[in-house]
Scaffold this active site. Structure first.
Site, PDB file in Angstrom:
ATOM      1  N   SER A  43       3.030  -5.118   7.289  1.00 28.42           N
ATOM      2  CA  SER A  43       2.499  -4.768   5.877  1.00 28.42           C
ATOM      3  C   SER A  43       3.737  -5.097   4.786  1.00 28.42           C
ATOM      4  CB  SER A  43       2.160  -3.398   5.781  1.00 28.42           C
ATOM      5  OG  SER A  43       1.283  -2.850   6.750  1.00 28.42           O
TER       6      SER A  43
ATOM      7  N   ASP B 235      -2.462 -19.769  12.281  1.00 25.49           N
ATOM      8  CA  ASP B 235      -1.265 -20.471  12.737  1.00 25.49           C
ATOM      9  C   ASP B 235      -1.067 -20.197  14.166  1.00 25.49           C
ATOM     10  OD1 ASP B 235       1.726 -20.659  13.341  1.00 25.49           O
ATOM     11  OD2 ASP B 235       1.568 -21.237  11.206  1.00 25.49           O
TER      12      ASP B 235
ATOM     13  N   HIS C  73       0.826  -1.171  -0.076  1.00 20.80           N
ATOM     14  CA  HIS C  73      -0.010   0.112   0.056  1.00 20.80           C
ATOM     15  C   HIS C  73       0.883   1.146  -0.134  1.00 20.80           C
ATOM     16  CE1 HIS C  73       0.885   0.867   4.272  1.00 20.80           C
ATOM     17  NE2 HIS C  73       0.643  -0.598   4.449  1.00 20.80           N
TER      18      HIS C  73
END
Length: 364
Positions: free
Chosen positions: A329, A314, A187
């Site tokens: 990110s 997980d 992003h």
């Protein structure tokens, strides 16, 4: 008799004209058919070329990374964050820059001279001797001049009441490396105060010293805690741009060589991605690990982009981080040994859930 001959000549002339017209129409139809065939051929050729290119691109391989690095970017000009009040030597308050300089403006010049840093700008304003300041700003892609009258706040010290920024730093994750080129974050980098995508003039990637993890919980997504040493020897890449789907640039030769032992993964396109099991690749504890997630939905977001909604299943990752945390990110997402996307956002109220962008958007 003479009239009969004229009639025959007239009839013959009509037949000749008819034959010419029929021949012309036939030629036009045949020529039109050829043109249609040619256009059809060209369209088919373009389609085959496009499909061939897509197949070639979908077979492309890059190296998934997942390493957290320090990110430092310079803005293209000095970013105006906000305006406010200043108090003169008599105790009167003014807002000299209000409705003149706007949050999101980039100051690129002052009084006909280029400015390159916040330090330079503040110095020039402070020492302006009370003269009107003419700012050259970039606003919505256009350059305009804005005049502001400074206020003397102390003896020979002037201010205009603006908060500015010329750089930004933080932690993020490299998604992939393709030769010397990299893509990271998934992003854009946005300013924390204005919320706008930063116009970036360049920057660096640095090795980051990760010393802890604040686990995510409802209402607090958590964060990777680390420090960045801005020495030249710690540079691992140069940032060339800040786009909608991440930051891009080139890694150093040393960093590229360090990845030569890693296996490249084929890029998957949207139609290959399925709901169900997938994996996040990350170095959250210093070592490369694959952590299991589930793709629970694939849909368009409010911007019209196709994204994946993911759920961390997980137990090891949940134990370490609580799920997806700030600094992750850009972590690559893999499915069926292919690189399918990158982690982009986390649900604030549930750090085990988040979103991912498709890798095709990043690479394209």
């Amino acid at each position: 008799m003479q009239g009969y001959k004229r009639f025959l000549r007239y009839l013959l002339m009509c037949n000749i004209i008819f034959i010419i017209c029929v021949s012309y129409v036939g030629y036009q139809q045949e020529n039109g058919k050829k043109e249609i065939e040619e256009v059809s051929y060209n369209l088919n050729a373009q389609k085959q070329e496009k499909e061939s290119g897509k197949a070639q691109k979908s077979g492309k391989k890059v190296i998934p990374v997942g390493k957290t690095v320090g990110i430092y970017v310079n803005t293209s000009g000095i970013l105006v964050i906000d305006t406010g009040e200043v108090t003169d030597m008599q105790g009167n308050t003014y807002t000299p820059a209000k409705n003149k300089l706007m949050p999101g403006d980039y100051i690129v010049g002052l009084n006909g001279e280029r400015v390159f840093s916040k330090k330079q700008l503040i110095s020039d304003i402070t020492d302006c001797e009370g003269k009107t300041l003419v700012f050259l700003v970039e606003r919505n892609g256009q350059r305009t001049e804005v005049g502001v009258n400074p206020v003397e706040t102390d003896m020979d010290i002037y201010k205009v009441g603006i908060w500015v920024r010329d750089d930004l730093q933080g932690l993020g994750t490299i998604t992939y490396v393709d030769g010397e080129n990299f893509g990271a974050l998934g992003h854009s980098i946005n300013d924390a105060d204005t919320g706008e995508q930063l116009a970036v003039s360049g920057g660096r990637l640095y090795e980051a010293d990760i010393f802890g993890i604040e686990k995510g919980k409802a209402g607090n997504p958590g964060v990777i805690e680390g420090s960045i040493d801005y020495d030249t020897e710690n540079i691992v890449g140069n940032i060339d741009g800040n786009g909608k789907y991440g930051i891009y640039g080139k890694v150093t030769e040393v960093f590229a060589k360090s990845l030569m032992v890693e296996n490249a993964a084929e890029i998957a396109y949207e139609n290959e991605v399925q709901k169900g099991r997938a994996y996040i690749q990350s170095y959250v504890d210093g070592e490369k690990e694959l952590y299991e997630i589930e793709i629970v939905d694939i849909h368009n977001n409010e911007n019209g982009d196709v994204e994946m909604e993911i759920f961390v299943t997980d137990d090891e990752l949940i134990s370490k981080t609580g799920g997806i945390i700030q600094g992750m990110s850009g972590s690559p997402i893999l499915q069926n040994d292919k690189l399918i996307g990158a982690v982009t956002h986390v649900f604030v109220e549930d750090p085990t859930r988040g979103y991912g962008i498709f890798i095709g958007a990043m690479v394209d």
